[in-house]
Design an enzyme around this catalytic site. Structure first.
Site, short mmCIF file in Angstrom:
data_model
loop_
_atom_site.label_atom_id
_atom_site.label_comp_id
_atom_site.label_asym_id
_atom_site.label_seq_id
_atom_site.Cartn_x
_atom_site.Cartn_y
_atom_site.Cartn_z
N CYS A 1 65.58 34.53 18.74
CA CYS A 1 65.98 35.09 20.03
C CYS A 1 66.20 36.58 19.86
O CYS A 1 67.09 37.00 19.10
CB CYS A 1 67.25 34.42 20.53
SG CYS A 1 67.90 35.15 22.05
N CYS B 1 73.51 39.33 23.46
CA CYS B 1 74.01 38.02 23.90
C CYS B 1 74.26 37.17 22.67
O CYS B 1 73.35 36.95 21.86
CB CYS B 1 73.01 37.33 24.82
SG CYS B 1 73.53 35.66 25.33
N CYS C 1 74.73 31.67 22.17
CA CYS C 1 74.23 30.61 21.29
C CYS C 1 74.71 30.88 19.87
O CYS C 1 74.04 31.56 19.09
CB CYS C 1 72.70 30.54 21.36
SG CYS C 1 72.05 30.05 22.96
N CYS D 1 65.44 34.39 28.60
CA CYS D 1 66.27 33.53 27.75
C CYS D 1 65.50 32.29 27.31
O CYS D 1 65.03 31.50 28.14
CB CYS D 1 67.53 33.13 28.51
SG CYS D 1 68.58 31.95 27.61
N GLN E 1 74.03 16.87 33.99
CA GLN E 1 73.82 17.27 32.60
C GLN E 1 72.72 18.33 32.52
O GLN E 1 71.71 18.24 33.21
CB GLN E 1 73.43 16.06 31.76
CG GLN E 1 74.45 14.93 31.75
CD GLN E 1 75.64 15.21 30.84
OE1 GLN E 1 75.77 16.30 30.30
NE2 GLN E 1 76.51 14.24 30.70
N GLU F 1 84.54 10.03 41.85
CA GLU F 1 84.28 11.44 41.55
C GLU F 1 85.03 12.31 42.56
O GLU F 1 85.11 11.98 43.74
CB GLU F 1 82.77 11.71 41.64
CG GLU F 1 82.35 13.14 41.67
CD GLU F 1 82.74 13.91 40.42
OE1 GLU F 1 83.21 15.05 40.57
OE2 GLU F 1 82.58 13.36 39.31
N ASN G 1 83.40 9.73 31.75
CA ASN G 1 82.63 10.90 31.34
C ASN G 1 83.37 12.14 31.83
O ASN G 1 82.93 12.83 32.76
CB ASN G 1 81.21 10.84 31.93
CG ASN G 1 80.35 12.00 31.51
OD1 ASN G 1 80.51 12.56 30.43
ND2 ASN G 1 79.43 12.40 32.36
N CYS H 1 81.91 15.43 25.93
CA CYS H 1 81.30 16.68 25.49
C CYS H 1 82.23 17.44 24.55
O CYS H 1 81.95 18.60 24.19
CB CYS H 1 80.93 17.56 26.69
SG CYS H 1 82.34 18.03 27.73
#
Length: 379
Positions: free
Chosen positions: A3, A11, A14, A87, A211, A261, A306, A333
């Site tokens: 990258c 940036c 990541c 990106c 997701q 939800e 979740n 997550c």
């Protein structure tokens, strides 16, 4: 994956960029197993790998710079725009759309918002790509004047990007770090983006969580559905259900499924998907997951959760611990908050687990576990 933005230091989102992918995946699985080892002798399935690049189906791009030279990307520490329209983790269809959207900003004279000065109009462009290559484009702006300007340019936008299915303007007038406001103005006939996930098609509306890695999400839904079918419950709750991904995938004859939800837009999406699929035995409720559980007259045989990164918290974990629920599928997550929640639920043990790499090039991951009650608490 290489990258140029990362190498140039503009940036660093990541954080694992440059680390060999096999090493990334091995490290994530090792961390998940270590954190969850105290909660049962789990059968760990092989991790689900992702494409290293082009995996993100959604881009949240800050619009800055000037009308004639807008930047599409992020802000630096001084609040100035940094252009990231190339990106590499964004899906190819999104990368192809971003230069066109930058040109659209200039053509329609949409003044970028300048954070240091707290002046300007257009704050973000949010782009989502479906598995079929269709796009949802959402402009986040301070005032309604943007609505007319975007509407006036729709013919040009559709000519340049015929794959655009949904266009909205979200109104967020406040000078604070909040991406979206409460109001979305739909400017196209279609207001939902179909997201085909295996045999199930979900309808994604603005402000609905989905997701960000379509391929890995498809594997996640399939894994959870397999676990649920193995348990074969007659009743299931899908808490924090979003647009209904888990609920719709675990639907089966004779099985009552209820999804819960907080987002009303997500619930509208879920209900539309259930109706289109002919699944009357699947119902959805708008509300808080914990309040729903605490107020229910009876518990189901299996619960799917979740939650966001913070986890389900002490109250819902305590309710599960004291309930008659025999099996729980927990998709997380954040394995650290998952471990905290499991410590509050000592009656359950992990029967099976799997790491799914939803976020390559970062330290984040998805971990799904099937829990079985080892101590029958009853109710």
């Amino acid at each position: 994956m290489d990258c140029s933005y990362f190498d140039a230091g503009v940036c660093r989102s990541c954080t694992l960029m440059g680390v060999p992918y096999a090493e990334q995946l091995e490290g994530k699985e090792r961390l998940a197993r270590e954190l969850l080892a105290p909660f049962g002798e789990a059968h760990w399935l092989p991790p689900v790998a992702s494409a290293e690049a082009g995996y993100r189906n959604k881009a949240k791009m800050v619009i800055s710079g000037t009308v004639d030279a807008p930047t599409v990307g992020i802000l630096d520490e001084a609040g100035r725009g940094v252009d990231l329209r190339e990106c590499g983790i964004c899906a190819p269809g999104i990368r192809a759309a971003l230069p066109v959207l930058a040109e659209f900003v200039s053509r329609q004279r949409l003044e970028p918002y300048r954070v240091p000065e707290r002046r300007g109009e257009l704050k973000f462009v949010l782009v989502t790509e479906s598995p079929d290559g269709e796009l949802m484009v959402r402009f986040v702006a301070r005032t309604e004047q943007t609505v007319a300007r975007v509407r006036a340019g729709l013919s040009w936008l559709h000519a340049e990007l015929p794959q655009v299915r949904v266009v909205t303007v979200n109104l967020q007038p406040e000078h604070k770090a909040v991406v979206e406001g409460d109001t979305d103005v739909a400017l196209t006939r279609e207001s939902a983006l179909p997201m085909r996930m295996g045999a199930v098609s979900l309808r994604l509306r603005p402000q609905s969580f989905f997701q960000t890695n379509t391929a890995v999400a498809t594997e996640l839904y399939a894994q959870v559905a397999a676990w649920v079918d193995d348990v074969a419950p007659a009743s299931v709750w899908d808490l924090y259900c979003g647009v209904g991904g888990f609920a719709l995938h675990v639907a089966a004859p004779g099985r009552r499924v209820v999804g819960v939800e907080t987002s009303r837009e997500a619930v509208r999406s879920a209900r539309a998907s259930a109706a289109a699929a002919g699944l009357p035995q699947v119902a959805f409720r708008a509300g808080d997951a914990t309040a729903f559980a605490l107020g229910a007259a009876a518990a189901p045989e299996l619960v799917i959760v979740n939650p966001p990164r913070r986890g389900i918290g002490a109250e819902l974990a305590g309710w599960l611990e004291e309930s008659s629920v025999q099996s729980v599928v927990y998709s997380s997550c954040n394995p650290k908050s998952l471990a905290h929640d499991l410590a509050r639920m000592p009656s359950y043990r992990i029967r099976a687990g799997r790491v799914l790499d939803m976020f390559p090039q970062t330290g984040h991951m998805e971990v799904a576990v099937l829990l079985e009650r080892a101590v029958d608490r009853g109710r």
